[in-house]
Scaffold this active site. Structure first.
Site, PDB file in Angstrom:
ATOM      1  N   LYS A   3       0.827  -1.216   0.000  1.00 44.98           N
ATOM      2  CA  LYS A   3       0.000   0.000   0.000  1.00 44.98           C
ATOM      3  C   LYS A   3       0.856   1.260   0.000  1.00 44.98           C
ATOM      4  O   LYS A   3       2.009   1.254   0.447  1.00 44.98           O
ATOM      5  CB  LYS A   3      -0.983  -0.036   1.163  1.00 44.98           C
ATOM      6  N   ARG A  29      -3.409 -10.267   4.615  1.00 47.36           N
ATOM      7  CA  ARG A  29      -3.845 -10.308   3.206  1.00 47.36           C
ATOM      8  C   ARG A  29      -2.700  -9.742   2.368  1.00 47.36           C
ATOM      9  O   ARG A  29      -2.372  -8.568   2.490  1.00 47.36           O
ATOM     10  CB  ARG A  29      -5.106  -9.464   3.061  1.00 47.36           C
TER      11      ARG A  29
HETATM   12  N1  HH2 Z   1      -7.343  -3.906   0.728  1.00 45.78           N
HETATM   13  C1  HH2 Z   1      -7.624  -3.926  -0.586  1.00 45.78           C
HETATM   14  C2  HH2 Z   1      -8.694  -4.703  -1.074  1.00 45.78           C
HETATM   15  N2  HH2 Z   1      -9.446  -5.449  -0.239  1.00 45.78           N
HETATM   16  N3  HH2 Z   1      -9.918  -6.198   1.931  1.00 45.78           N
HETATM   17  C3  HH2 Z   1      -9.675  -6.182   3.243  1.00 45.78           C
HETATM   18  N4  HH2 Z   1     -10.430  -6.906   4.074  1.00 45.78           N
HETATM   19  N5  HH2 Z   1      -8.643  -5.439   3.776  1.00 45.78           N
HETATM   20  C4  HH2 Z   1      -7.843  -4.671   3.001  1.00 45.78           C
HETATM   21  O1  HH2 Z   1      -6.930  -3.988   3.525  1.00 45.78           O
HETATM   22  C5  HH2 Z   1      -8.100  -4.659   1.589  1.00 45.78           C
HETATM   23  C6  HH2 Z   1      -9.173  -5.445   1.079  1.00 45.78           C
HETATM   24  C7  HH2 Z   1      -6.799  -3.130  -1.527  1.00 45.78           C
HETATM   25  O2  HH2 Z   1      -5.773  -3.895  -2.095  1.00 45.78           O
HETATM   26  P1  HH2 Z   1      -5.817  -4.594  -3.536  1.00 45.78           P
HETATM   27  O3  HH2 Z   1      -6.916  -5.591  -3.616  1.00 45.78           O
HETATM   28  O4  HH2 Z   1      -4.465  -5.105  -3.827  1.00 45.78           O
HETATM   29  O5  HH2 Z   1      -6.052  -3.406  -4.559  1.00 45.78           O
HETATM   30  P2  HH2 Z   1      -7.320  -2.906  -5.362  1.00 45.78           P
HETATM   31  O6  HH2 Z   1      -8.355  -2.474  -4.390  1.00 45.78           O
HETATM   32  O7  HH2 Z   1      -6.763  -1.789  -6.194  1.00 45.78           O
HETATM   33  O8  HH2 Z   1      -7.829  -4.044  -6.213  1.00 45.78           O
END
Ligand code: HH2
Length: 263
Positions: free
Chosen positions: A196, A236
């Site tokens: 992040k 995660r």
């Molecule tokens: N962060 C992201 C997405 N889903 N779910 C939970 N429970 N906690 C988190 O911190 C979280 C999440 C963001 O990361 P990512 O899926 O890699 O990116 P994007 O939202 O751009 O797909």
């Protein structure tokens, strides 16, 4: 928990696994690397992301959920009740509720639920988020979300402070520092810090440019180790193999967890 974004625009893996077969292959790779859960998402929640309509999100995630569900625990990362319901129908058993609306869906299906704190939508959440006391506010929100989940019939609930969701670098650090307090509240905690942007900004505090997502692995591992040592039940992450290797240090009874017990 390994991250599998079937999206063209996720902040780190966007476009890499947008093709269905590539996504399924990546899911299997995450399992081989040591993931216990694969978190499948079809809509990016990064600040400023373009919303995805229901039909498109279903088209992206359902075949991937169906292919992986017999091989590993699958969670569905969505804000939409219809997508969560359909994914549970295809074999997912955990709902990663990033929008706060999915407790009734998880309860009706006897699925697990991750309740996550966020302030604002993807469009506005990073526009000057403010809190009187971020740790107290997030803890109060999560306690209420757990109560709502239990009333909806959910028996397996994880709480997540939502790192990066309507939070500045200082807010994220305050929440990570307070993790032992959140863990002590009693519900298993999920932490998502992987790659992040706040990690890239901290690395730049010495004066350089913020690190891009590709260069945030070391900081991600440090944050994941901190979270695990502080008692997080689930981390995660995008980089499962590296995190599993780092986790050995925390899991080894002669190392960090033993040090924690002695405190
Ligand atoms: N962060 C992201 C997405 N889903 N779910 C939970 N429970 N906690 C988190 O911190 C979280 C999440 C963001 O990361 P990512 O899926 O890699 O990116 P994007 O939202 O751009 O797909």
């Amino acid at each position: 928990m390994g991250v599998l974004n079937v999206t063209p625009d996720s902040f780190f893996d966007g476009g890499r696994y947008f093709d269905r077969e590539t996504a399924i292959r990546r899911g299997r790779e995450l399992v081989a690397e040591g993931a216990d859960i694969v978190d499948v998402g079809g809509e990016s929640s990064r600040p400023g992301a373009t919303p995805v309509d229901e039909a498109e999100e279903l088209r992206r995630v359902l075949p991937v959920v169906a292919a992986l569900a017999g091989e590993v625990r699958v969670s569905i990362d969505t804000a939409k009740p219809s997508v969560a319901r359909a994914a549970l129908g295809e074999g997912a058993t955990l709902v990663n509720d990033v929008g706060g609306l999915l407790a009734p869906v998880a309860g009706a299906a006897c699925a697990g639920l991750v309740v996550m704190h966020r302030k604002g939508s993807a469009a506005d959440m990073q526009h000057d988020p403010r809190y009187e006391d971020v740790v107290a506010e997030v803890a109060t929100f999560l306690a209420a979300a757990v109560a709502a989940a239990r009333s909806a019939g959910v028996t397996e609930v994880y709480v997540d402070p939502g790192i990066g969701f309507g939070k500045t670098v200082s807010h994220n650090l305050a929440l990570l520092k307070a993790l032992p307090r959140l863990v002590a509240a009693g519900e298993p905690v999920l932490i998502g810090v992987s790659r992040k942007s706040f990690l890239g900004r901290i690395a730049a505090r010495g004066g350089g440019e913020p690190l891009p997502a590709e260069d945030r692995l070391e900081a991600s591992l440090a944050a994941a180790v901190w979270a695990m040592a502080a008692g997080a039940a689930i981390v995660r992450v995008h980089d499962v193999a590296a995190t599993v290797a780092a986790a050995r240090l925390v899991g080894d009874p002669t190392s960090l967890s033993a040090a924690r017990a002695l405190q």
